[in-house]
Scaffold this active site. Structure first.
Site, PDB file in Angstrom:
ATOM      1  N   TRP A 335      31.189 -53.564  31.515  1.00 13.17           N
ATOM      2  CA  TRP A 335      31.471 -53.278  32.930  1.00 13.17           C
ATOM      3  C   TRP A 335      32.337 -54.403  33.520  1.00 13.17           C
ATOM      4  CZ3 TRP A 335      30.620 -56.063  37.368  1.00 13.17           C
ATOM      5  CH2 TRP A 335      30.764 -55.376  38.578  1.00 13.17           C
ATOM      6  N   HIS A 336      32.089 -55.628  33.041  1.00 12.90           N
ATOM      7  CA  HIS A 336      32.808 -56.771  33.600  1.00 12.90           C
ATOM      8  C   HIS A 336      34.283 -56.786  33.236  1.00 12.90           C
ATOM      9  CE1 HIS A 336      28.675 -58.233  34.070  1.00 12.90           C
ATOM     10  NE2 HIS A 336      29.162 -58.888  35.104  1.00 12.90           N
ATOM     11  N   GLY A 337      34.641 -56.132  32.173  1.00 16.25           N
ATOM     12  CA  GLY A 337      36.055 -56.135  31.822  1.00 16.25           C
ATOM     13  C   GLY A 337      36.305 -55.461  30.497  1.00 16.25           C
TER      14      GLY A 337
END
Lengths: 476, 75
Positions: A335-337
């Site tokens: 989700w963060h990248g």
């Protein structure tokens, strides 16, 4: 329009003054228009994405409310499909297309996929998750569908928390949109405190820590040794916390001034006693989102399946818990990248959490401060993975950190800068941890309070980096 | 199984899995995902009660009594 820029200050003052002069009906319309201007100021073309997500979930919510039981879930699927498609196309498509091309290239197959090459729409990971939670909560019967489109649109786009959270739940936030809000001096004062301290965290601590982190984490850096990597990793732990928690605090503060209560997003995570505790204190709105909309439903799915049906409660519980934990943390990392280091960051945390529950009886017997110290250091290893440019880079930095230490002038200069920046945060955090609530400075005697406010203001004027560096979580 | 029996069973199973002693049914036992999932498995396998997400609200459950109540209500 960055929170720590003059443009935003002017924007907020105008919005706030108009807000004070308006009744509830006009306040909501004003905030909606202001939110769309705020978002459009980044890139007006992406307003279409925000609107797509809003329209989809508004109608999905309404149809769930009106449909018979069997058909309701189809509208949940539509909501999830549309939102995850937006996220998939704009955030992950290029990454996976590139990875797939490289993978098949190993086997001698050459493909030329079309890349979309667009800048990631700001806040897309936040508002898509927010709208999904709304539709699912309506489906679960925890929330009535919002009838008024403009009120719903305000819930999705409320500018203080639109681009980097907290990811608000409809169940908490919609009632605040729909009813009259109290704007009073007490709320204003507390809101101002949050904005003030949030700005200090961001402009002074986070952005100056970034100057220690960036040169060392640059893959082409020539000034690397284990000690510098070690300090830069600690510095990044503080930077990311002050950057993101600072943003959340400013968002909470701005909302509070206008009579809204946003959820707490950070509760002094570096005082956590284990990694499981850490995730209950770090980015709370995201970790609780994953818990409620992915982890628990997936666990229940496994539990209701026939897998190892005859085995003991303890066995099935541990097995399903570990499998679901791994999947959830993997996706939470991603989700963060769009990068394998982010996915591995999630996997690393799943191993730590799983390991904690296996070793719980031993871990819990360790002295409290040692637990905090160990947890912080384990989290820092995670930040090393997170901050690096990829998995190979993580490995190289980690290897350097444990094999090649050198104490030179630069290392001493780094250590001093780190300690000066860290000490300001540490004192504030420890007071709030002891009191177990916000507004640490306000508990001090008046004379000390005003001295500190003056000192912080001076340090912001002298060392604050206003409108220079973006918030880290904007890229997510 | 009535609420008191469920509380008794839950106490036994949570104490065994988390290796913590629970004083009474109203004690705040810091229910995390690990404990909550254990309760879900227990309710299904031991009592045939399927707890679903509509009934679960992590932030509201504090004690054995809260957990036992949601199981009884789901029967």
């Amino acid at each position: 329009m960055l929170f720590h820029s003059t443009t935003f200050l002017i924007f907020f003052v105008i919005v706030f003054l108009l807000y004070l002069k308006s009744n509830h009906f006009f306040q909501n319309k004003l905030l909606l228009v202001a939110s769309y201007i705020f978002y459009g100021a980044w890139e007006w073309k992406y307003l279409g994405l925000l609107l797509t997500s809003t329209v989809t979930d508004y109608f999905c919510g309404l149809y769930i409310g009106k449909s018979e039981e069997k058909k309701k879930k189809y509208f949940v699927y539509i909501s999830i499909f549309v939102n995850l498609s937006l996220l998939g196309v704009f955030k992950y498509y290029d990454f996976f297309a590139r990875e797939f091309t490289d993978l098949v290239g190993i086997f001698g197959v050459n493909i030329n996929p079309t890349f979309i090459n667009v800048i990631l729409p700001i806040g897309i990971s936040f508002y898509t998750f927010q709208t999904i939670s709304y539709t699912v909560d309506v489906y679960r019967g925890k929330l009535k569908p919002c009838e008024n489109f403009f009120d719903f649109a305000l819930y999705v786009s409320f500018f203080p928390q639109l681009v980097a959270g907290p990811i608000e739940r409809g169940i908490r936030f919609l009632p605040q949109v729909l009813s009259n809000r109290e704007v009073n001096f007490h709320n204003f004062k507390q809101g101002l405190y949050c904005v003030f301290w949030g700005l200090f965290m961001k402009t002074v601590i986070a952005d100056n820590m970034a100057d220690l982190v960036d040169p060392i984490y640059d893959p082409n850096s020539i000034n690397q040794n284990g000690a510098l990597v070690f300090i830069a990793t600690y510095a990044f732990a503080i930077q990311i916390y002050c950057d993101f928690s600072g943003y959340s605090l400013i968002a909470i503060g701005l909302a509070k001034m206008m009579g809204f209560e946003l959820m707490e997003n950070f509760r002094r995570p570096y005082f956590s006693m284990n990694i499981s505790d850490f995730w209950r204190r770090w980015h709370i709105s995201l970790s609780s989102w994953f818990r409620d909309y992915m982890f628990s439903p997936l666990y229940i799915y496994f539990q209701n399946s026939k897998i190892f049906k005859g085995r003991s409660i303890q066995f099935r519980h541990l097995l399903f818990f570990m499998v679901v934990l791994f999947l959830t943390e993997f996706l939470l990392g991603l989700w963060h990248g769009a990068g394998w280091n982010y996915a591995f960051f999630g996997v690393y945390h799943s191993i730590l959490i799983g390991g904690y529950y296996f070793a719980k009886k031993y871990w819990d017997k360790i002295e409290r401060n040692l637990q905090i110290f160990l947890t912080f250091n384990l989290a820092c290893i995670g930040w090393l993975i997170f901050r690096s440019e990829g998995l190979v880079h993580s490995y190289e930095l980690f290897k350097l950190m444990i094999t090649s230490w050198e104490i030179d002038e630069l290392t001493i200069e780094y250590s001093i800068k780190f300690l000066v920046l860290f000490s300001g945060l540490f004192v504030h955090e420890i007071i709030e941890e002891i009191k177990n609530k916000r507004y640490a400075i306000s508990y001090l005697p008046k004379i000390l309070q005003y001295s500190l406010y003056t000192l912080i203001t001076i340090s912001m004027v002298m060392f604050g980096q206003f409108g220079v560096k973006k918030f880290i979580y904007f890229q997510f | 199984m009535d609420q008191q029996n469920i509380i008794h069973k839950l106490k036994e199973i949570i104490e065994k899995q988390t290796e913590k002693t629970i004083k009474d049914e109203f004690e705040d036992i810091d229910i995390d995902s690990f404990t909550m999932m254990l309760v879900i498995t227990f309710a299904d396998q031991e009592l045939g009660v399927k707890l679903d997400m509509e009934k679960l609200d992590f932030d509201k459950f504090k004690s054995l009594n809260d957990l036992a109540k949601v199981i009884v209500d789901s029967k």
